[in-house]
Design a protein around this motif. Structure first.
Motif, PDB file in Angstrom:
ATOM      1  N   GLN A  42       1.148   4.297  58.354  1.00 20.69           N
ATOM      2  CA  GLN A  42       2.055   3.290  58.895  1.00 20.69           C
ATOM      3  C   GLN A  42       1.947   3.199  60.415  1.00 20.69           C
ATOM      4  N   LYS A  43       1.748   4.320  61.048  1.00 21.17           N
ATOM      5  CA  LYS A  43       1.557   4.315  62.500  1.00 21.17           C
ATOM      6  C   LYS A  43       0.269   3.586  62.859  1.00 21.17           C
ATOM      7  N   ALA A  44      -0.797   3.826  62.094  1.00 19.38           N
ATOM      8  CA  ALA A  44      -2.079   3.153  62.350  1.00 19.38           C
ATOM      9  C   ALA A  44      -1.924   1.640  62.229  1.00 19.38           C
ATOM     10  N   LEU A  45      -1.177   1.192  61.225  1.00 16.15           N
ATOM     11  CA  LEU A  45      -0.967  -0.246  61.056  1.00 16.15           C
ATOM     12  C   LEU A  45      -0.131  -0.832  62.194  1.00 16.15           C
ATOM     13  N   GLU A  46       0.824  -0.052  62.712  1.00 19.77           N
ATOM     14  CA  GLU A  46       1.607  -0.521  63.858  1.00 19.77           C
ATOM     15  C   GLU A  46       0.728  -0.626  65.106  1.00 19.77           C
ATOM     16  N   VAL A  47      -0.167   0.343  65.300  1.00 17.66           N
ATOM     17  CA  VAL A  47      -1.125   0.275  66.406  1.00 17.66           C
ATOM     18  C   VAL A  47      -1.994  -0.973  66.259  1.00 17.66           C
ATOM     19  N   HIS A  48      -2.476  -1.203  65.052  1.00 14.87           N
ATOM     20  CA  HIS A  48      -3.307  -2.379  64.788  1.00 14.87           C
ATOM     21  C   HIS A  48      -2.545  -3.669  65.091  1.00 14.87           C
ATOM     22  N   ARG A  49      -1.295  -3.737  64.656  1.00 17.80           N
ATOM     23  CA  ARG A  49      -0.498  -4.944  64.868  1.00 17.80           C
ATOM     24  C   ARG A  49      -0.296  -5.219  66.360  1.00 17.80           C
ATOM     25  N   ARG A  50       0.022  -4.181  67.104  1.00 19.31           N
ATOM     26  CA  ARG A  50       0.273  -4.353  68.532  1.00 19.31           C
ATOM     27  C   ARG A  50      -0.995  -4.771  69.288  1.00 19.31           C
ATOM     28  N   LEU A  51      -2.111  -4.204  68.898  1.00 19.80           N
ATOM     29  CA  LEU A  51      -3.359  -4.564  69.575  1.00 19.80           C
ATOM     30  C   LEU A  51      -3.802  -5.977  69.201  1.00 19.80           C
TER      31      LEU A  51
END
Length: 263
Positions: A42-51
């Motif tokens: 879930q953290k990886a997906l949040e990083v992806h979303r922000r980038l």
């Protein structure tokens, strides 16, 4: 040197996801919002979303034909993209074709690609790689990789001289839309600082660990790679990372570590 960039030859003991993602303490960064992720995925997906918000989503289209991508990626090792491109252009202007490159005097080839670091090592590796492809396939062509399963394609590319995991995964993702994730120095550094991988995880292990956190969608993996690379070049640099301008700071372990300097 930032703490997350120091690498040692041994990998840290495996940590559970619960241990690896302990909630951030708001006291470490007054006024910062805290996030409690159910898992590192879930953290990886949040990083992806922000980038994606910061740098946009790019169409997953091959930028170069596969042989060009393969040889250019060998040239790119420990070299910036400008010198990689210059080395490739000088090589092709001088030797014209893959046959010309393979048959060239190795010293002359090393001189032609000298804008690329370690040209004296890369020149014989490029020639051996071209020879191996020609002998195996009867031509200088790797388009057949499109029809191979990922693991088989990886094994074939990794058997070529001078081809490591980053080069192999980049060719498979960029040219053939396979579900792999290339990890270069920028992707590795940002992933460590944010906390997606541990501080002692080496590059090869990072390919597997990061890939496991993300959906196996080539377009998503392509944008994740490109956006982490861009972020590492522009914001999360090797020295003096620009934390005050970082869109990931609210979810970043490095930013919330009181022992690190923020700029």
């Amino acid at each position: 040197m930032p703490r997350a960039d120091r690498q040692k030859p041994e990998q840290a003991p495996a940590r559970s996801r619960q241990d690896a993602q302990s909630p951030m303490d708001a006291r470490q960064a007054p006024g910062a919002r805290t996030f409690n992720f159910s898992g590192l995925d879930q953290k990886a997906l949040e990083v992806h979303r922000r980038l994606l918000e910061a740098y946009g989503e790019r169409a997953h289209e091959a930028r170069r034909e596969p042989m060009h991508e393969l040889i250019s990626t060998i040239l790119s090792q420990r070299t910036n993209w400008r010198n990689e491109d210059l080395a490739y252009r000088r090589m092709m202007e001088r030797f014209v074709s893959w046959e010309g490159v393979e048959q060239a005097d190795v010293t002359a080839l090393a001189e032609a690609i000298s804008p690329s670091n370690f040209a004296e090592v890369k020149a014989p590796n490029i020639q051996r790689t071209l020879r191996a492809i020609r002998e195996a396939r009867g031509e200088y062509n790797i388009d057949f990789l499109a029809d191979l399963p990922v693991e088989e394609g990886l094994r074939w590319l990794l058997a070529l001289p001078g081809v490591g995991l980053k080069t192999a995964t980049l060719v498979l993702l960029f040219c053939f839309r396979k579900s792999v994730l290339p990890v270069d120095t920028h992707v590795h550094r940002v992933s460590q600082r944010v906390g997606l991988i541990g501080p002692k995880v080496m590059h090869e292990a990072a390919h597997r660990l990061l890939l496991a956190l993300l959906p196996p969608e080539p377009a998503l993996l392509y944008n994740f790679h490109l956006n982490l690379l861009t972020h590492g070049q522009k914001i999360c640099t090797f020295s003096r990372p620009r934390c005050s301008k970082c869109v990931l700071r609210e979810v970043c372990d490095y930013y919330h570590d009181p022992t690190t300097e923020k700029y």
